[in-house]
Design an enzyme around this catalytic site. Structure first.
Site, PDB file in Angstrom:
ATOM      1  CG  HIS A 176      -1.881   2.099  -0.207  1.00 52.49           C
ATOM      2  ND1 HIS A 176      -1.282   3.109  -1.003  1.00 52.49           N
ATOM      3  CD2 HIS A 176      -3.122   1.863  -0.717  1.00 52.49           C
ATOM      4  CE1 HIS A 176      -2.243   3.356  -1.747  1.00 52.49           C
ATOM      5  NE2 HIS A 176      -3.225   2.571  -1.804  1.00 52.49           N
ATOM      6  CB  CYS A 190      -3.674   4.462  -5.040  1.00 54.87           C
ATOM      7  SG  CYS A 190      -5.084   3.875  -3.928  1.00 54.87           S
ATOM      8  CB  CYS A 218      -4.369  -0.345  -9.592  1.00 55.80           C
ATOM      9  SG  CYS A 218      -3.994  -1.154  -7.780  1.00 55.80           S
TER      10      CYS A 218
END
Length: 420
Positions: A377, A88, A407
């Protein structure tokens, strides 16, 4: 060291997976973003210093993914490109890498970005079937081939789907976050409240035109489709736990990110080159840090940004409160709240190398144009989305300092400071 300017970003609308972008590849989506940057900043026929791109759910045949994206645009084909992957945090990492090269004077321009789709999954063969097919290809006789084909079992024909779980624990990110919120005493109501605020902020940002120059229409979609202007605390409270069905679960589809398709890219340049091209500068890259936690032996999987931010603050001689904007990636609202609570905890902050808590932040400065829970996302696109969004906020303010925190899977975190 040269000053690194963030010129601007372009992304496609983020959409719920398995809807609008079915059968559209990462390469297609990200190439569109690069082409949009090319047109917006008149880069056609020009050589960019380097291009760093990434995708988490890509195919083994896309080993030259970034370069192929470049060759699909009007950029000078002499523009080099390379792949990056830190889950990510990928497109924040691409931004950091290119910014450091610009600062060092190696290149004058760079394009950072990322993409991910669940709607064009690269399904795999089982390991047993792969071995047998490889042997089949190498077989010298018809008898050998027949023997190999006869050995293939029906269960071996089942495709292997990519699984978003930690290989060393077998747990999903949501299951790990359930452990975190229990450890830190984060209640369901707090998570739902943060999710509601994320949707409210994103709705207002779209309604006021904030995203008009950051997001371009793609495949008939003109805006992010996950943002819910009609959500409420009551609606969020009715949703069932998504990862812990024991009756103790607090993470739901409403306070967690959902599977999302999308892509984003952004243009970086040295201050001098930006002036030569007469490009308005949105903000400047200042510094960055990465960190990891030992989640296998009990640390919270998504707590690595707490370490990275602590190191970054110490190096820059800053306090946690010395920021006008906080952009903390909402993988889960519970994870954001665990991070904030950890910075307020004196015992935890001793682990970070501080004698006192880092303290609390002004929540009114957090994810003010919506976070990942509302916007979506697409794993490797989120960093570039956040950097461009944050840079525009700084541009609108005219001055200020911003902290970005993301994160990632594998118990890692990537953070950065932007300033104007």
């Amino acid at each position: 060291m040269k000053k690194v300017a963030i010129i601007g970003g372009q992304r496609i609308p983020f959409v719920k997976s398995f809807t609008h972008y079915n059968r559209i590849s990462n390469q297609e989506m990200l190439t569109a973003c690069l082409q949009a940057l090319t047109e917006r900043y008149q880069l056609a026929g020009k050589r960019v210093g380097d291009v760093a791109l990434g995708a988490l759910l890509n195919r083994s045949t896309e080993w030259n993914f970034a370069r192929e994206c470049v060759l699909g645009t009007n950029l000078d084909p002499h523009t080099p490109a390379y792949n990056v992957q830190r889950a990510c945090g990928t497109s924040l990492d691409t931004t950091i890498q290119l910014s450091l090269r610009i600062a060092a004077g190696q290149i004058d321009t760079g394009i950072a970005g990322g993409s991910d789709t669940n709607s064009d999954l690269p399904l795999l063969l089982s390991q047993q079937l792969s071995w047998k097919l490889t042997a089949l290809r190498a077989a010298k006789s018809f008898g050998e081939r027949l023997k190999i084909l006869a050995s293939i079992r029906l269960k071996e024909l089942a495709p292997v789907y990519p699984a978003v779980v930690e290989p060393r624990t077998g747990l999903s990110m949501g299951q790990h976050t359930e452990r975190m919120v229990k450890e830190w005493g984060i209640h369901r109501e707090e998570q739902d409240a943060l999710a509601w605020q994320s949707h409210l902020n994103a709705t207002k940002a779209w309604d006021t035109g904030f995203y008009d120059d950051l997001v371009f229409p793609y495949k008939g979609v003109t805006k992010d489709t996950i943002v819910r202007s009609d959500t409420s605390a009551e609606k969020l409270a009715k949703l069932k736990p998504a990862f812990d069905f024991s009756g103790q679960g607090t993470l739901t589809a409403g306070n967690s990110t959902i599977y999302t398709d999308g892509a984003a890219a952004m243009l970086l340049a040295s201050e001098e080159y930006a002036q030569q091209q007469k490009w308005p500068v949105m903000a400047h890259f200042v510094d960055a840090e990465s960190a990891a936690v030992d989640y296998v032996h009990g640390e919270g999987l998504l707590m690595a940004p707490t370490y990275a931010v602590a190191r970054l603050l110490k190096r820059q001689h800053l306090r946690l409160q010395d920021f006008d904007i906080y952009e903390i990636h909402e993988a889960f609202c519970g994870q954001v709240l665990c991070t904030l609570k950890a910075w307020e905890d004196p015992v935890y902050c001793k682990k970070l190398g501080y004698d006192a808590p880092l303290g609390s932040i002004d929540r009114s400065k957090l994810n003010t144009r919506g976070g990942s829970v509302a916007i979506g996302h697409p794993f490797c696109a989120t960093g570039a989305r956040i950097v461009a969004q944050t840079a525009k906020l700084l541009q609108e303010r005219g001055s200020g300092r911003a902290l970005i925190s993301i994160c990632t899977a594998g118990g890692m975190g990537v953070v950065a400071i932007l300033q104007r």
